[in-house]
Design an enzyme around this catalytic site. Structure first.
Site, PDB file in Angstrom:
ATOM      1  N   ARG B 222      80.591  29.267  19.908  1.00 20.12           N
ATOM      2  CA  ARG B 222      81.259  30.126  19.885  1.00 20.12           C
ATOM      3  C   ARG B 222      82.800  30.581  20.591  1.00 20.12           C
ATOM      4  NH1 ARG B 222      78.815  32.793  15.586  1.00 20.12           N
ATOM      5  NH2 ARG B 222      77.295  34.963  16.430  1.00 20.12           N
ATOM      6  N   HIS B 270      86.318  29.784  10.879  1.00 20.18           N
ATOM      7  CA  HIS B 270      85.472  30.482  10.904  1.00 20.18           C
ATOM      8  C   HIS B 270      84.471  30.074   9.602  1.00 20.18           C
ATOM      9  CE1 HIS B 270      81.756  33.151  14.075  1.00 20.18           C
ATOM     10  NE2 HIS B 270      81.181  31.345  12.768  1.00 20.18           N
TER      11      HIS B 270
END
Lengths: 307, 307
Positions: B222, B270
């Site tokens: 993350r 991502h």
């Protein structure tokens, strides 16, 4: 007996491995040639043309490079056997290079890099390996080992070779007649062809046009296989998506080359293969022993074929 | 019985797989919720906070993401079981991503790319896999599968985890006390930690300083695990060699972020993991059947641990 070596990589490592394999062999490091009459073996990468002709007792040349163009281009090359130092197992480092660059193109990293320059956040398709059709041009020891690794990984792999043959799980295309069909099915093309005159300029405007639109080209063979201006034009038109080049017509690549600055060309400074000294020396030693025992040499270069 | 789905990827593919697994299940695609009283299961990636609380008959939540922070951050999250949709086998696409980026850093591709911008032809060391020490932060299903693949490839692999455990061929470090030793031995660090509050900012100035000089960082966990300013400072000082980032504190990464333009940061939007619909749906279906049969659910999220 003396061996003349052009050391690529650390000389102590070469000497240590030769000492272990052939303790009685005297290894001389180019350009410290000494008495040329004593040199019976040359283990060479590149040497100035004519140098090998100065060795009157030369009995065998071990080629440290996968491509034989530099050696065979010597107009005064002595008429002694030339043996390769790679084997059917290929090269760990070259297989790794192929896997790395195929994965990069499969996952569209060159395109992401181009987007990064424009600060563009745009996910692209995430393909499964089986949805990516890789075409390997040339299934010599290096190409075959890489093709098998890609097949085992799950890619849809084909190879283009000179003569028909079988390879489990790999679609084999052969000869000039089947080049178009091979190209038409390949979204990523990896060039590992030998540097022979017939294959010069094989990747050009016409062959690029036969690839699926947006295909990638990875050149690990020789710079002379690719027509640079055609490559740039095919990238600019969108016919090609991206290219990775490890070899060039002139090396080092001159600063003025337009290849450096193209946003979808990755330039690597001829580093695809690591010379695996620990594997090469035993292969040379095997042929030295055979030479001494009058046995047939192995891994001979065919001068007619050029590899 | 109805299931509410936030479709990531093509809806027809989801519907086809659900039809095959659970023909009687009605699948509704967010935001077409219909009668909320009929929804007993939610299969969700991200939903606006509070939405799940509007489903009075909800019995189970299947989380489509590997990280549970978005879901667990919902202050009105219903008190029903949450099940994961990944498994101990990890994810083919995430393992591929780790292999690809570790190979890139192992072969110094970010540095070569930086050199290309300056038209510099400079071969860098060609390391053997066993000479590259990879450290995986987090050995959940995704991290463990990736670590095993890297180990089998030949890299020298370690993992950093919460509690001591054994894993053949992988050096295991655990807990805050062993973080320094883990970092000190890792030339490439891959972050796959879960997004828990205790691990926020874990990659910062102090931890970067514990890595060997020139180390690489690959963040697939993350954005909140990394202090961006500290990362840039460590790259600029030479303490870090290069970084690849797939996740960010704000996504999409804002155009004004300095991460976009750093010459040794690779920005990926991502895309590390492909949602494998054909594998996820059977896992959801297994828990739907267990729910109906009154059997214990599998792959439960521990809300206390956060994963």
């Amino acid at each position: 007996m003396a061996l003349l070596l052009t050391p690529l990589g650390p000389p102590p490592e070469w000497l240590r491995h030769f000492k272990a394999e052939l303790p009685d062999l005297e290894v001389r490091l180019w350009p410290e040639v000494g008495n040329r009459e004593e040199i019976e073996i040359a283990a060479v990468g590149s040497l100035p043309h004519g140098e090998l002709a100065l060795l009157p007792k030369l009995r065998m040349i071990a080629s440290l490079f996968a491509g034989q163009d530099l050696l065979l281009g010597d107009p005064r090359l002595p008429d002694v056997p030339i043996v390769r130092t790679d084997t059917a197992e290929g090269s760990q480092s070259m297989t790794e290079t192929v896997l790395l660059h195929v994965l990069r193109h499969h996952r569209f990293l060159p395109q992401y890099h181009d987007q990064q320059q424009r600060r563009a956040w745009k996910p692209l398709p995430r393909l499964r390996p089986r949805d990516t059709r890789v075409g390997i041009m040339g299934l010599g020891p290096l190409g075959l080992a890489a093709a098998r690794t890609l097949r085992d990984y799950g890619f849809d792999v084909a190879g283009w070779v000179r003569r028909p043959r079988e390879e489990p799980g790999i679609a084999i295309f052969h000869g000039p007649d089947q080049l178009a069909a091979f190209l038409a099915r390949s979204t990523i093309v990896v060039n590992l062809l030998p540097p022979t005159p017939a294959l010069r300029d094989v990747l050009n405007r016409e062959t690029f046009a036969l690839l699926p639109k947006g295909a990638s080209v990875i050149n690990l063979g020789r710079g002379t296989h690719v027509v640079d201006a055609d490559l740039i034009a095919a990238l600019d038109s969108g016919q090609l998506g991206a290219a990775t080049l490890d070899v060039f017509r002139q090396e080092p690549l001159p600063p003025e080359s337009p290849l450096w600055a193209h946003p979808r060309i990755s330039v690597m400074p001829h580093v695809a293969r690591r010379l695996e000294i620990d594997e090469i020396v035993p292969r040379i030693a095997e042929n030295v022993r055979r030479l001494d025992a009058g046995q047939p040499l192995v891994n001979l270069v065919d001068r007619g074929l050029g590899y």
